[in-house]
Design an enzyme around this catalytic site. Structure first.
Site, PDB file in Angstrom:
ATOM      1  CD  GLU A 120      -1.079  -0.354   3.675  1.00 48.75           C
ATOM      2  OE1 GLU A 120      -0.765   0.123   4.762  1.00 48.75           O
ATOM      3  OE2 GLU A 120      -2.112  -1.017   3.486  1.00 48.75           O
ATOM      4  CB  CYS A 133       3.015   7.249   3.513  1.00 47.88           C
ATOM      5  SG  CYS A 133       3.426   5.921   4.632  1.00 47.88           S
ATOM      6  CB  CYS A 140       7.128  -5.747   8.570  1.00 44.09           C
ATOM      7  SG  CYS A 140       8.549  -5.115   9.492  1.00 44.09           S
ATOM      8  CB  CYS A 144       6.079  -3.443  16.157  1.00 43.97           C
ATOM      9  SG  CYS A 144       7.760  -3.113  15.607  1.00 43.97           S
ATOM     10  CB  CYS A 147       2.860  -2.603  13.738  1.00 48.92           C
ATOM     11  SG  CYS A 147       2.985  -2.459  11.942  1.00 48.92           S
ATOM     12  N   GLY A 205       6.798  -2.398   5.968  1.00 49.15           N
ATOM     13  CA  GLY A 205       8.163  -2.902   5.923  1.00 49.15           C
ATOM     14  C   GLY A 205       9.179  -2.081   6.691  1.00 49.15           C
ATOM     15  CD  GLU A 206      13.421  -1.128   9.667  1.00 52.77           C
ATOM     16  OE1 GLU A 206      12.619  -0.760  10.537  1.00 52.77           O
ATOM     17  OE2 GLU A 206      14.250  -0.349   9.155  1.00 52.77           O
ATOM     18  CG  LEU A 260      11.995   6.194  21.517  1.00 56.74           C
ATOM     19  CD1 LEU A 260      13.279   5.389  21.424  1.00 56.74           C
ATOM     20  CD2 LEU A 260      12.285   7.601  22.035  1.00 56.74           C
ATOM     21  CG  ASN A 336      -5.313   4.201  12.600  1.00 55.33           C
ATOM     22  OD1 ASN A 336      -6.498   3.943  12.810  1.00 55.33           O
ATOM     23  ND2 ASN A 336      -4.912   4.971  11.611  1.00 55.33           N
ATOM     24  CB  CYS A 379       1.103   0.895   9.634  1.00 53.63           C
ATOM     25  SG  CYS A 379       2.622   0.084   9.308  1.00 53.63           S
TER      26      CYS A 379
END
Ligand code: SAH
Ligand code: SF4
Length: 402
Positions: A120, A133, A140, A144, A147, A205-206, A260, A336, A379
Site C-alpha cells: 500500500e 508514504c 514486515c 511490533c 502494528c 516494511g522495515e 521509539l 490506529n 500501516c
C-alpha cells in the site's frame, strides 16, 4: 464517506493474458542503458537516449512511447515492442473526505510466490505540503506488537522499480505531472506547485532491511534531472536497525525518523521487539552520531500513544530526558486500532497533557492528526481488509461448493 474509484475483481480476465514486456518505469540510468542496448541502440548513442528517456519518464511522466516526440518513430516502435511504461497495478483506490488517498497495489509474482504480493501507498495532502508514504517491503518480519503489518505472513523486499513505481503511480493518479492540470500548456511546474513534495518511508516494511534497493530508489526519486524530490524532504523511518543507521546516514543523505514508542527497555522490548537486539542506549548513540545533525536537520522520534501503556506524564518526562542533546522533533501518533489488537488509543486529553510536557521542554511536538481514518489509512490496514475480503469470498465459495 469513502469514495471507491477502482475496484477490480481479484482475478480479472486480463490477468490471464499477462503482458510479458518489462516496464522501464523505475529503472536507473545504467539499467535504462542496458535496456536500450539490448534493442540495438549503438553504444555511442546510449548516453543521449538515456537522457531523453529519463526526462520523458521522470520529468514528464509519459505513459506511452508515442509521446516521446524527440525520439524517431522507428526507435519508438522498437521500444514499444520490447518494453512498457507500466506502473504497479491498482487493486483499489480510496479517497478520504480529508483528501487522503490510499492505494492497494498488486505486484508481479517473483520466484515461487503463489499469490501476487500486495502493498500500500498513501498520499496525505496538507496546506503547505503533500506527503507520500511508501512501502519498502511486502509485510514486515519485525512483529511490533501494535502494528498490523507485522502480523502478515508473506514478506519480501521490494525491487527498486516497485519502490519508485509507487511514486510514479501516485503522481499519475493525483495529476502531479507538468501539464496535467490547468493551464495545461506543457510548461514545467515549479516545485512549489507540485503536489507530492515529501516522501516518507513509513508504509509497509522495515526500510533498513532492504537497504540497497531503498537507497537506489531514493537516488532516482531525488535525481535533479528527474523526479527531483530533495533529500531533505525524504524521511526514512526505522524501528531501530542500529548497525545500518550510520551507513544510511553516510550513504543516503535523507532525513531519519526513529520509531521509539517507549523510553524503557522492558517496555520497548515488548512493543518493538528488535529492541532486544539493539537496546535503547545503542539506538540513542547511533542517533547522536547521525551525520549532519543540526537544529535545521533534526531526527524525528515517533511515539505511538497507547492507552495505559506508554502515555503517562512520567513517560513524557522520561522521553524528554532521553532525547536531551539530540536535535530532535517528536511526533506523537494516535494509535490506529485494528481488529484483534489488544491496544487502545490514548484519550485525547491524555495526548494533550503528554504533548504539553514535551512542548514545555522546547519541542514543537505536533500530534499527527489522524488522517484518512475513514479509509483505514494506517500501516497495514488496507491490505488486511482485502485479505479478509478474499477469505470471506473463499468461505462463500466453499459453502456453495463452487
Ligand atoms: N518499519 C518502519 C517504517 C514503517 S512503520 C518503522 O517501524 O519505523 C511507520 C510508523 O507507523 C512507525 O512509527 C510505526 O511504529 C507506526 N505504526 C505502525 N502501526 C501503527 C498503528 N496501528 N497506529 C499508529 N502508528 C503505527
Ligand atoms: Fe515492521 Fe515498522 Fe510495523 Fe514494526 S512498526 S512491524 S518495524 S512495519
Amino acid at each position: 464517506m469513502v469514495l471507491l474509484l477502482d475496484n477490480r475483481p481479484c482475478h480479472s480476465p486480463s490477468s490471464d493474458l499477462e503482458d510479458t514486456r518489462p516496464s522501464l518505469v523505475g529503472l536507473g540510468r545504467a539499467q535504462l542503458a542496458e535496456a536500450l542496448a539490448s534493442i540495438g541502440v549503438p553504444p555511442k548513442h546510449l548516453r543521449m537516449r538515456v537522457a531523453q528517456l529519463w526526462s520523458w519518464i521522470y520529468v514528464r511522466g509519459v505513459t506511452s512511447f508515442d509521446q516521446m516526440t524527440d525520439i524517431s518513430k522507428d526507435l519508438r516502435a522498437r521500444l514499444d515492442a520490447a518494453y512498457t511504461l507500466a506502473r504497479p497495478e491498482i487493486v483499489r483506490e480510496q479517497v478520504s473526505v480529508d483528501g487522503t488517498r490510499k492505494w492497494l497495489l498488486r505486484l508481479p509474482r517473483r520466484g515461487r510466490e503463489v499469490m501476487p504480493p500486495e502493498i500500500e501507498t498513501v498520499y496525505i495532502p496538507e496546506i503547505d505540503r503533500g506527503t507520500l508514504c511508501i512501502s519498502s517491503q511486502v509485510g514486515c518480519t519485525l512483529n511490533c506488537s501494535f502494528c498490523h503489518t507485522g502480523t502478515q505472513r508473506l514478506v519480501r523486499n521490494l525491487e527498486v522499480q516497485e519502490i519508485v513505481g509507487q511514486i510514479m503511480l501516485a503522481r499519475d493518479r493525483i495529476g502531479d505531472w507538468p501539464g496535467a492540470e490547468p493551464p495545461g500548456d506543457g510548461r514545467l511546474l515549479p516545485s512549489t506547485e507540485r503536489k507530492i513534495t515529501n516522501i516518507v518511508l513509513m508504509g509497509m516494511g522495515e526500510p533498513l532491511y532492504n537497504f540497497e534497493n531503498v537507497k537506489a530508489a531514493m537516488e532516482i526519486a531525488s535525481d535533479g534531472e528527474g523526479l527531483s524530490i530533495s533529500k531533505r524532504r525524504i524521511t526514512l523511518s526505522t524501528s531501530g536497525v542500529v548497525p545500518e543507521i550510520p551507513r544510511w546516514g553516510a550513504e543516503s543523505g535523507t532525513m531519519l525518523a526513529i520509531s521509539l514508542h517507549a523510553t524503557r527497555d522492558d517496555l520497548r522490548n515488548e512493543l518493538v521487539p528488535i529492541n532486544r537486539k539493539y537496546p535503547i542506549a545503542e539506538l540513542m548513540a547511533a542517533c547522536r552520531a547521525y551525520p549532519g545533525l543540526s537544529n535545521a536537520k533534526r531526527i524525528t522520534f515517533e511515539y505511538v500513544m497507547l492507552k495505559g501503556v506508554n502515555d503517562s506524564l512520567a513517560d513524557a518526562k522520561e522521553l524528554v530526558k532521553l532525547l536531551r542533546g539530540i536535535p530532535a522533533k517528536i511526533n506523537l501518533i494516535p494509535f490506529n486500532p485494528w481488529p484483534g489488537t489488544k491496544y487502545e488509543c490514548s484519550d485525547w486529553e491524555q495526548i494533550e497533557r503528554f504533548a504539553e510536557v514535551v512542548n514545555r521542554a522546547g519541542y514543537a511536538s505536533p500530534v499527527r492528526t489522524p488522517r484518512g481514518r475513514d479509509i483505514f489509512a494506517a500501516c497495514g490496514q488496507l491490505k488486511s481488509e482485502s485479505m479478509r475480503l478474499k477469505a470471506s469470498a473463499l468461505r462463500a465459495s466453499e459453502a456453495t461448493g463452487s
